[in-house]
Design a protein around this motif. Structure first.
Motif, PDB file in Angstrom:
ATOM      1  N   LYS A   1       0.825  -1.204   0.000  1.00 47.34           N
ATOM      2  CA  LYS A   1       0.000   0.000   0.000  1.00 47.34           C
ATOM      3  C   LYS A   1       0.863   1.260   0.000  1.00 47.34           C
ATOM      4  CE  LYS A   1      -3.144  -0.888   2.719  1.00 47.34           C
ATOM      5  NZ  LYS A   1      -4.182  -1.173   3.672  1.00 47.34           N
ATOM      6  N   VAL A   2       1.963   1.209   0.730  1.00 49.25           N
ATOM      7  CA  VAL A   2       2.808   2.387   0.888  1.00 49.25           C
ATOM      8  C   VAL A   2       3.716   2.592  -0.321  1.00 49.25           C
ATOM      9  CG1 VAL A   2       4.634   3.426   2.292  1.00 49.25           C
ATOM     10  CG2 VAL A   2       2.737   2.245   3.407  1.00 49.25           C
ATOM     11  N   PHE A   3       4.250   1.504  -0.880  1.00 47.49           N
ATOM     12  CA  PHE A   3       5.312   1.668  -1.870  1.00 47.49           C
ATOM     13  C   PHE A   3       4.979   1.194  -3.289  1.00 47.49           C
ATOM     14  CE2 PHE A   3       7.610   1.419   2.240  1.00 47.49           C
ATOM     15  CZ  PHE A   3       8.109   2.705   2.221  1.00 47.49           C
ATOM     16  N   VAL A   4       3.853   0.525  -3.474  1.00 45.67           N
ATOM     17  CA  VAL A   4       3.567  -0.035  -4.797  1.00 45.67           C
ATOM     18  C   VAL A   4       2.238   0.491  -5.306  1.00 45.67           C
ATOM     19  CG1 VAL A   4       3.167  -2.159  -6.105  1.00 45.67           C
ATOM     20  CG2 VAL A   4       4.850  -2.142  -4.257  1.00 45.67           C
ATOM     21  N   GLN A   5       2.240   0.929  -6.551  1.00 46.76           N
ATOM     22  CA  GLN A   5       0.978   1.330  -7.167  1.00 46.76           C
ATOM     23  C   GLN A   5       0.885   0.734  -8.563  1.00 46.76           C
ATOM     24  OE1 GLN A   5      -0.053   5.534  -7.249  1.00 46.76           O
ATOM     25  NE2 GLN A   5      -1.379   5.248  -5.479  1.00 46.76           N
TER      26      GLN A   5
ATOM     27  N   ARG B   1      -2.594  -4.620  -6.281  1.00 44.96           N
ATOM     28  CA  ARG B   1      -2.186  -3.213  -6.351  1.00 44.96           C
ATOM     29  C   ARG B   1      -2.007  -2.767  -7.797  1.00 44.96           C
ATOM     30  NH1 ARG B   1      -2.947   0.412  -2.493  1.00 44.96           N
ATOM     31  NH2 ARG B   1      -1.255   1.676  -3.282  1.00 44.96           N
TER      32      ARG B   1
ATOM     33  N   LYS C   1       9.994  -1.345  -7.861  1.00 43.00           N
ATOM     34  CA  LYS C   1       9.835  -0.679  -6.572  1.00 43.00           C
ATOM     35  C   LYS C   1      10.324  -1.571  -5.439  1.00 43.00           C
ATOM     36  CE  LYS C   1       8.617   2.736  -5.586  1.00 43.00           C
ATOM     37  NZ  LYS C   1       7.441   3.518  -5.269  1.00 43.00           N
TER      38      LYS C   1
ATOM     39  N   TRP D   1       6.000   6.439   6.936  1.00 43.09           N
ATOM     40  CA  TRP D   1       5.022   5.972   5.948  1.00 43.09           C
ATOM     41  C   TRP D   1       4.393   4.652   6.371  1.00 43.09           C
ATOM     42  CZ3 TRP D   1       4.313  10.171   3.633  1.00 43.09           C
ATOM     43  CH2 TRP D   1       5.376  11.011   3.272  1.00 43.09           C
TER      44      TRP D   1
ATOM     45  N   LYS E   1       1.733   5.183   8.879  1.00 42.82           N
ATOM     46  CA  LYS E   1       0.502   5.651   8.244  1.00 42.82           C
ATOM     47  C   LYS E   1      -0.210   4.517   7.505  1.00 42.82           C
ATOM     48  CE  LYS E   1       1.704  10.457   8.133  1.00 42.82           C
ATOM     49  NZ  LYS E   1       2.306  11.581   7.433  1.00 42.82           N
TER      50      LYS E   1
ATOM     51  N   LEU F   1      -4.021   3.128   8.159  1.00 48.77           N
ATOM     52  CA  LEU F   1      -5.037   2.879   7.121  1.00 48.77           C
ATOM     53  C   LEU F   1      -5.565   1.456   7.204  1.00 48.77           C
ATOM     54  CD1 LEU F   1      -3.816   4.497   3.788  1.00 48.77           C
ATOM     55  CD2 LEU F   1      -5.388   5.404   5.482  1.00 48.77           C
TER      56      LEU F   1
ATOM     57  N   ASN G   1      -0.887  11.921  -3.746  1.00 49.21           N
ATOM     58  CA  ASN G   1      -0.416  11.232  -2.562  1.00 49.21           C
ATOM     59  C   ASN G   1       1.050  10.845  -2.700  1.00 49.21           C
ATOM     60  OD1 ASN G   1      -0.979   9.345  -4.474  1.00 49.21           O
ATOM     61  ND2 ASN G   1      -2.717   8.482  -3.364  1.00 49.21           N
TER      62      ASN G   1
ATOM     63  N   SER H   1       4.768  12.010  -1.808  1.00 45.88           N
ATOM     64  CA  SER H   1       5.520  12.988  -1.046  1.00 45.88           C
ATOM     65  C   SER H   1       6.955  13.002  -1.535  1.00 45.88           C
ATOM     66  CB  SER H   1       5.492  12.619   0.422  1.00 45.88           C
ATOM     67  OG  SER H   1       6.581  13.216   1.061  1.00 45.88           O
TER      68      SER H   1
ATOM     69  N   ARG I   1       9.873   6.422  -3.028  1.00 45.17           N
ATOM     70  CA  ARG I   1       8.638   7.172  -3.138  1.00 45.17           C
ATOM     71  C   ARG I   1       7.529   6.429  -2.417  1.00 45.17           C
ATOM     72  NH1 ARG I   1       6.455   8.687  -9.012  1.00 45.17           N
ATOM     73  NH2 ARG I   1       5.603   6.621  -8.735  1.00 45.17           N
ATOM     74  N   SER I   2       6.815   7.135  -1.578  1.00 43.37           N
ATOM     75  CA  SER I   2       5.709   6.507  -0.870  1.00 43.37           C
ATOM     76  C   SER I   2       4.392   6.954  -1.489  1.00 43.37           C
ATOM     77  CB  SER I   2       5.760   6.912   0.600  1.00 43.37           C
ATOM     78  OG  SER I   2       4.467   7.010   1.125  1.00 43.37           O
ATOM     79  N   TYR I   3       3.408   6.088  -1.420  1.00 47.59           N
ATOM     80  CA  TYR I   3       2.092   6.424  -1.975  1.00 47.59           C
ATOM     81  C   TYR I   3       1.093   6.782  -0.892  1.00 47.59           C
ATOM     82  CZ  TYR I   3       3.863   4.538  -6.351  1.00 47.59           C
ATOM     83  OH  TYR I   3       4.590   4.304  -7.474  1.00 47.59           O
ATOM     84  N   ILE I   4       1.614   7.244   0.234  1.00 51.29           N
ATOM     85  CA  ILE I   4       0.735   7.532   1.362  1.00 51.29           C
ATOM     86  C   ILE I   4       0.567   9.049   1.503  1.00 51.29           C
ATOM     87  CG2 ILE I   4       0.714   7.497   3.893  1.00 51.29           C
ATOM     88  CD1 ILE I   4      -0.134   4.857   2.899  1.00 51.29           C
ATOM     89  N   HIS I   5      -0.660   9.430   1.775  1.00 53.92           N
ATOM     90  CA  HIS I   5      -1.011  10.821   1.989  1.00 53.92           C
ATOM     91  C   HIS I   5      -0.242  11.462   3.129  1.00 53.92           C
ATOM     92  CE1 HIS I   5      -4.392  13.132   0.340  1.00 53.92           C
ATOM     93  NE2 HIS I   5      -4.462  12.071  -0.421  1.00 53.92           N
ATOM     94  N   ASN I   6      -0.144  12.747   3.074  1.00 56.25           N
ATOM     95  CA  ASN I   6       0.625  13.450   4.080  1.00 56.25           C
ATOM     96  C   ASN I   6      -0.162  13.778   5.344  1.00 56.25           C
ATOM     97  OD1 ASN I   6       3.101  14.326   4.799  1.00 56.25           O
ATOM     98  ND2 ASN I   6       3.413  15.419   2.880  1.00 56.25           N
TER      99      ASN I   6
ATOM    100  N   ASP J   1      -8.617   8.605   3.043  1.00 58.71           N
ATOM    101  CA  ASP J   1      -7.221   8.244   2.797  1.00 58.71           C
ATOM    102  C   ASP J   1      -7.108   6.892   2.092  1.00 58.71           C
ATOM    103  OD1 ASP J   1      -6.446  10.575   3.985  1.00 58.71           O
ATOM    104  OD2 ASP J   1      -5.745   9.675   5.855  1.00 58.71           O
TER     105      ASP J   1
ATOM    106  N   ALA K   1      -8.144   7.361  -1.575  1.00 52.05           N
ATOM    107  CA  ALA K   1      -7.110   8.137  -2.277  1.00 52.05           C
ATOM    108  C   ALA K   1      -5.895   7.259  -2.535  1.00 52.05           C
ATOM    109  CB  ALA K   1      -6.726   9.367  -1.455  1.00 52.05           C
ATOM    110  N   ASN K   2      -5.546   6.436  -1.543  1.00 51.61           N
ATOM    111  CA  ASN K   2      -4.384   5.559  -1.699  1.00 51.61           C
ATOM    112  C   ASN K   2      -4.593   4.513  -2.796  1.00 51.61           C
ATOM    113  OD1 ASN K   2      -3.061   2.720  -0.594  1.00 51.61           O
ATOM    114  ND2 ASN K   2      -1.680   4.472  -0.487  1.00 51.61           N
TER     115      ASN K   2
END
Lengths: 472, 472
Positions: A186-190, A212, A241, A332, A335, A339, B79, B81, B88-93, B207, B210-211
């Motif tokens: 969730k944090v690093f892969v899209q 993802r 990633k 991250w 967070k 979530l 999302n 930062s 690179r993280s895909y988490i909102h700030n 969140d 959005a993520n």
């Protein structure tokens, strides 16, 4: 060197497979001709042809008389099912959880420790005490990062038993490794990110990355570990990633990546800024000798995220795992954990703390290792004298067994189920869901007698199907 | 009718806002001219101008001398930062969990029940018994869907107390509503899908969507509920995958969507094949009268997924929630739960079952409602005679308080923190993170004395800042 042994056509095959899998080569369109690929890659046409033939054997492409090769429909990573008419789901179809739902007597599919091997009375006795110790426990939300006392206890545990110095700010508590992988994804892969993943692998991880929207690139794992040149090639070329690996008593193979490769993997991670997700759920289930230190212990650049789950052998009912990462990634990950569930239930964390620091549980671990080793040997005994091949693992819960290429896999699975036997078909462990001639058999869930009985029935079915084949 | 009251320029404003938010109108490019939009939408130019002015006031666009309007940089849902240089993280700030980590004395930010209001001794006493009842409990993995006994208990509970007939096959147990939302997002939402979300809303839900890469479309909620014409307009136009709503004592507003709208929402969901995710975490925290039945009870097409969390008031330390859906969706939701964590810890489930079926817990609930109502009134008393506006809620844990438009929000927040007071700034509850003049104050976590003390300090700070403003 391993990469020199890797035939050129296999490299070409890998090149093609990635393009098929990522959709770069679209389905039902003519794929590049042998001639054009040979020119593009600077190799002989026969090499291309050989790679195409391998793809064809594996069911990825089909040849259309004289017009060339085409991608098969079924091969693309697609997680859209058509079964629900009005609502589209983004969840994969074939899944481990389907197998586990089968109510069978001989559950060789269950890669979990038999509950009767755990010190249940002791665990329960001590769990009760925590309610007196923490009178507001059930009325209190856990904090997101995890219970501070448990985190302190884990940091001390890693130092004492693994000689790993992990500061408290580097630890987040998750509900099992599964949740840890999910949070990291969730944090690093899209969508459209590349992810390296072992082949074969733990399907629960592959499913998360596929969900993802990531493009999975399989990295072969063998008894000798990885081909690091292959890993570097992929990192350089695709800038993935992350790389998901389970390097110690790997699920499903039981393989352990050697120590010198671990150092180099940490270096590659830093060099190519690729996170290595090290799933280390079986570390303490070793048989003859202790495993090499985690890849994480060689981390210098902060690119290794270490998942140390205790679910498999300490207290499965609590589902506690440590997610360990460099403080710069922590923000991250916390967070991501918020979530996911706002924090692991406090009750589980407080109960687990007792066991982590208990000498009694250390003694139990030693007994558990012996019990599992005996079960493993019992299963190996049953496999011997049949046409199976496997590497005897140095730890973990599973045997990864190669079956005869000619075996009708669906028939084998169906007949096993009819006889109340379940196992995990190799296809489920393949990150691209290829129908490989392997099965995963877990020796951890059933006692020796049931292993003997169940395996007797399974090998008889196997032999009979094999004989049928020969007589055809 | 509500929609007739909605001024035309507001509809146009909504139209524009959606385009800004989804990125359809790119940043720092000139936006469509007043003239062209007036032609396109068939409205007067003054209406367009008025809508543009509202967007400008809200900080979404800026006007460049005579060349027209431009989208502001900060407004887009991003999302990514830049703080972590290499990864690179895909988490909102901005995030609720940041606020909750502030160690303060007057935690008006905590929308959770004060642990001392729960029958802790009773809960602990009974939790101990479950270890004797289930001797293998700690050594046993839960199944993915949830403990069968608990699911049976929940089905009976819904029938007995809510007159809701929910068959067992329609229930999955999750670790809190947060995990439920996360699973549903994983199963049904992917990058570029549209999602309707209440405005204001629970930021933990926003969140998650959005993520997933979804495009959020805000749907205003007021004391009168929704403007259903707006909801239908969005469903028709954008074909959203789902609508996230918390229609009963909504977080943060405390509003309750009236019963006739609930029926119509269920019809709209079916008509436009849009899943309604009904988050019902506060149902049992009502003050004067019981709330209307859930939207789920009007479901005919299988488009409502109902999340009934018990975390807030029964046993927060266990984090138990029922995810309820039509059997046709269950298959996917179970797989989503497997991906998330392979099953909620069995210990929590078995412990919770005790409380769910306990008469003592029913009695406790009645006391809890009274205690919370008193605290709410205490907080309202403290707010009176200052320039605040709020609608007194019929239940839930929060007051959604409108502050003076001229208030320096950053200063208010900073000074509150200096005085050991935390609250949730309105911006965090806005799905588009607009800096709206509201604050969310929870009356559930502190006792009456602390509410009085903390609110006295907070209102004094507020008044002093307001006076400063007037004297500028």
């Amino acid at each position: 060197m391993k990469s020199e042994q890797t035939a050129l056509y296999k490299q070409v095959h890998e090149y093609m497979l990635t393009r098929i899998q990522t959709g770069e080569w679209p389905k039902d369109k003519r794929l590049p001709s042998v001639r054009s690929l040979a020119e593009l890659l600077g190799v002989h046409r026969l090499t291309i042809l050989k790679a195409y033939q391998l793809l064809k054997e594996q069911g990825h492409v089909y040849a259309k008389d004289k017009t060339g090769y085409y991608r098969k429909d079924s091969d693309h990573i697609s997680n859209i099912s058509e079964e629900q008419p009005a609502i589209r789901s983004y969840i994969h179809n074939s899944h481990l959880s389907d197998i586990h739902r089968e109510p069978v007597t001989y559950k060789f599919s269950a890669s979990v420790v038999d509950p009767t091997l755990l010190p249940n009375r002791y665990l329960s006795q001590h769990a009760k005490e925590i309610f007196d110790k923490y009178p507001h426990l059930l009325g209190t939300y856990a904090n997101v990062k995890g219970d501070e006392e448990l985190i302190t206890g884990m940091s001390a545990y890693f130092q004492k038993y693994d000689r790993l110095y992990i500061p408290e700010e580097s630890i987040v508590i998750t509900s099992g490794a599964q949740q840890g992988i999910d949070i990291i994804a969730k944090v690093f892969v899209q969508a459209h990110d590349y992810v390296l993943i072992e082949s074969p692998t733990y399907s629960g991880a592959a499913d998360i990355f596929a969900n993802r929207g990531a493009k999975l690139i399989p990295v072969s794992i063998t008894a000798a570990g990885f081909c690091l040149e292959e890993v570097e090639y992929f990192m350089k070329k695709y800038k993935p990633k992350l790389f998901y690996t389970n390097p110690t008593y790997q699920n499903p193979t039981g393989y352990t990546v050697p120590v010198e490769q671990r150092k180099q993997l940490a270096e590659l991670a830093e060099k190519y800024q690729c996170i290595i997700l090290e799933d280390d759920a079986f570390r303490e289930i070793y048989f003859h000798k202790t495993p090499p230190p985690p890849i994480y212990s060689y981390d210098t650049g902060g690119y290794i995220i270490y998942l140390r789950s205790f679910c498999k052998y300490m207290a499965p009912g609590l589902r506690i795992c440590a997610m360990v990462a460099h403080p710069s990634l922590m923000k991250w990950l916390i967070k991501g954990k918020a979530l996911a569930d706002n924090g692991t239930p406090l009750l589980s964390q407080k109960a687990f703390l007792f066991y982590l620091t208990s000498d009694r549980v250390r003694t139990h671990m030693e007994k558990l290792r012996i019990a599992l080793q005996i079960r493993k040997e019992k299963m190996e005994e049953a496999l011997r004298d049949h046409s199976f091949h496997w590497d005897s693992p140095g730890g973990g819960l599973n045997l990864w067994v190669r079956i005869d290429e000619t075996m009708d896999k669906n028939k084998l699975k169906a007949m096993a189920l009819e006889n109340s036997i379940s196992y995990v078909p190799g296809q489920i462990c393949d990150p691209l869901e290829r129908d490989i001639p392997y099965i995963r058999l877990s020796y951890s869930f059933l006692n020796e007698q049931d292993i003997r009985k169940g395996m007797h029935v399974l090998t008889s079915i196997y032999d009979s199907l094999l004989t049928d084949n020969m007589h055809k």
